[in-house]
Scaffold this active site. Sequence first.
Site, PDB file in Angstrom:
ATOM      1  N   THR A  87       0.823  -1.211   0.000  1.00 43.68           N
ATOM      2  CA  THR A  87       0.000   0.000   0.000  1.00 43.68           C
ATOM      3  C   THR A  87       0.857   1.260   0.000  1.00 43.68           C
ATOM      4  O   THR A  87       2.045   1.228   0.323  1.00 43.68           O
ATOM      5  CB  THR A  87      -0.909   0.061   1.241  1.00 43.68           C
ATOM      6  OG1 THR A  87      -0.093   0.248   2.398  1.00 43.68           O
ATOM      7  CG2 THR A  87      -1.736  -1.196   1.395  1.00 43.68           C
ATOM      8  N   CYS A  88       0.208   2.372  -0.328  1.00 45.59           N
ATOM      9  CA  CYS A  88       0.866   3.685  -0.312  1.00 45.59           C
ATOM     10  C   CYS A  88       0.885   4.246   1.095  1.00 45.59           C
ATOM     11  O   CYS A  88       0.750   5.457   1.286  1.00 45.59           O
ATOM     12  CB  CYS A  88       0.103   4.643  -1.216  1.00 45.59           C
ATOM     13  SG  CYS A  88       0.348   4.312  -2.949  1.00 45.59           S
ATOM     14  N   ASP A  89       1.030   3.407   2.094  1.00 44.09           N
ATOM     15  CA  ASP A  89       1.063   3.871   3.475  1.00 44.09           C
ATOM     16  C   ASP A  89       2.436   3.574   4.030  1.00 44.09           C
ATOM     17  O   ASP A  89       2.901   2.442   4.012  1.00 44.09           O
ATOM     18  CB  ASP A  89      -0.020   3.147   4.285  1.00 44.09           C
ATOM     19  CG  ASP A  89      -0.223   3.798   5.635  1.00 44.09           C
ATOM     20  OD1 ASP A  89       0.775   3.952   6.373  1.00 44.09           O
ATOM     21  OD2 ASP A  89      -1.359   4.168   5.955  1.00 44.09           O
ATOM     22  N   ASN A  98      -6.497   1.293   0.145  1.00 43.05           N
ATOM     23  CA  ASN A  98      -5.822   1.482  -1.148  1.00 43.05           C
ATOM     24  C   ASN A  98      -6.526   0.724  -2.268  1.00 43.05           C
ATOM     25  O   ASN A  98      -5.939   0.501  -3.322  1.00 43.05           O
ATOM     26  CB  ASN A  98      -4.360   1.019  -1.094  1.00 43.05           C
ATOM     27  CG  ASN A  98      -3.413   2.075  -0.553  1.00 43.05           C
ATOM     28  OD1 ASN A  98      -2.304   2.212  -1.027  1.00 43.05           O
ATOM     29  ND2 ASN A  98      -3.831   2.838   0.438  1.00 43.05           N
TER      30      ASN A  98
END
Lengths: 377, 377
Positions: free
Chosen positions: A324-326, A367
């Site tokens: 994910t973009c986390d 996401n």
Amino acid sequence: MTTARIRDFLRTRRPEGPCLVVDLDVVRNNYTAFRHALPDSAIYYAVKANPEPEILKLLASLGSNFDCASVAEIQMALAAGATAERISFGNTIKKERDIARAFELGVGLFAVDSHEEVEKVARAAPGARVFCRVLTDGEGAEWPLSRKFGCVPQMAVDVLVYAHQLGLESYGVSFHVGSQMTKVDAWDSALADAKRVFAQLAKQGIFLQMVNMGGGFPTRYLRDIPSAEEYGKAIFASLRKHFGNNLPKTIIEPGRGMVGNAGVIKAEVVLVSKKSDNDEHRWVFLDIGKFGGLAETMDEAIRYPIRTERDGDDMEPCVIAGPTCDSADVLYEKNMYPLPITLTVGDEVLIEGTGAYTTTYSAVAFNGFDPLKAYVI
Amino acid sequence: MTTARIRDFLRTRRPEGPCLVVDLDVVRNNYTAFRHALPDSAIYYAVKANPEPEILKLLASLGSNFDCASVAEIQMALAAGATAERISFGNTIKKERDIARAFELGVGLFAVDSHEEVEKVARAAPGARVFCRVLTDGEGAEWPLSRKFGCVPQMAVDVLVYAHQLGLESYGVSFHVGSQMTKVDAWDSALADAKRVFAQLAKQGIFLQMVNMGGGFPTRYLRDIPSAEEYGKAIFASLRKHFGNNLPKTIIEPGRGMVGNAGVIKAEVVLVSKKSDNDEHRWVFLDIGKFGGLAETMDEAIRYPIRTERDGDDMEPCVIAGPTCDSADVLYEKNMYPLPITLTVGDEVLIEGTGAYTTTYSAVAFNGFDPLKAYVI
């Protein structure tokens, strides 16, 4: 820990995307091991660890009872074939309308740890059995419990007296030594506390009958753990030491210990990269991370065994992260994880010991990624 | 931050269980504020912050572009009315088959931060535009970004040269100063890095066109934050300082800044208790916690404003925890939260500033609890 049945399933079915595969034979063996290790204790499976219907059905058929955290879990246990008297509503934090709903469904055993909760149970489930959770220190657990649940033993006495006054059946005490507890003697001091609560209530004419010894039984991740038999012996010795010949009824609530080693997550390497040309460490990105089911890697608490098809090759420590973009979606970084140098994009990896506390922790759609799928075989 | 429309909705609809209510008027105002603050920058809404269809539809109708983390998010943006050329596939960690799928759907702009990712894009989306993410230090953010995304500027030069060699259009660079960034000058050093990458590539005959300045724009929680206008001024000044009169195209990717203050979570007090008679602090248990949508309270990173109907009464600090049987499901403990002494079981609480990063973080069914519901009004 990847059984032949799981390997066969993955080879023949080739499921797309990350998924958990649970082998019911392992669950059956775990149930039998607990049964033999503590033959006089009732087993209440902690449904929250993995509520897949096939797991609940198997355990119901084997005679297990069920520790439920919510009305939804109670309904799942009933749907799996358990009768209501085999169910404990073990959450100390319940809405009064949920207590009422459980009571309507026939559930008669409730956890409490405060006067306020006793009042709710007395109103919504008059005459029901209650047990009070006592705070323990949880020392030695890899996934430590906080002070969130339970109250000090002296307050437990007051809570159970109050329950008695409100017409409930003050039935016993519970404690939890902490999840993934690897010390077999961890139950001893909690059982001493339990005995003291029994004794103080007896002086007031209230005779408790049951000690709920909770869960905490570990799964083997990277380090060896004691056998169920060793836990059984140590716990039985502590029961004898504190209760003598007047042993109470006992309950255990294995969750991780029942299903943890029965499951394997199949994942895929999405990217292997470095942050600079002279970066000493590779970053290995998988298609599953903290928000896709591996929440117990929080603070790198649980270190899962990871197998690849290249395990014979040279290994080097690397950072492992999710897709994910986390930026918090990193599994192992402070304590890097050795993986084969030859590992590359598209490789399959098997994350073992993931049968407990994975699918249900998975985020709904963070996401845009699907939650973790499960196959029970 | 609970708008009159949200109050009206809650009063008239009385939704059961914890839920998020999002006011689209606030989203519209936020979009307009970004539009005015940075009139020359294209806005790419970070879909992962909150992908509710009504939010995407509104933003698509206002002319927003979309930053997507997965194929599912791309499909949601398209379904909301965005055309493919308004979509950026902004995740640096993509499966090759997902790149191919996005390319089939018409998406032509991809994030990369490594040679391996460039190879995947070159194979699956030949000729597409790529921008390379550069590592920044993220100092000053309340929800700090790690080193997970990006590479050092020198490596970004190599990555973009490689992309050019493989037939891709090396289009620009991106960076992210860190989520909930409250320093308006945080973009300055990253823009200096971006300019250096532009200059080095120009020497090799590759002329970048775009700087993706990422997100990081904050929501007001308990502390005041600078206005969009202040951010706009500071960022524009830095652009002028580093790029002179030859300004590149710019992109911003607000997520939290676009929807954070547009949402309020309605929750309920399930239990107020103490752990012992002489416990100095109350424990307040809500019907929502870390696994029900408030994941950003991890390490107590984000401190949400919490309103109750008893806010005029005396306050005392307390521990706030969620409803699950998970000891990690505690929201505020190290840094306790003042709540009215009179707060009691059944009271409604409003958790403000929860429009971003809540519903999608929510667990599928942990402890049997439903994921967080959302109402967009």
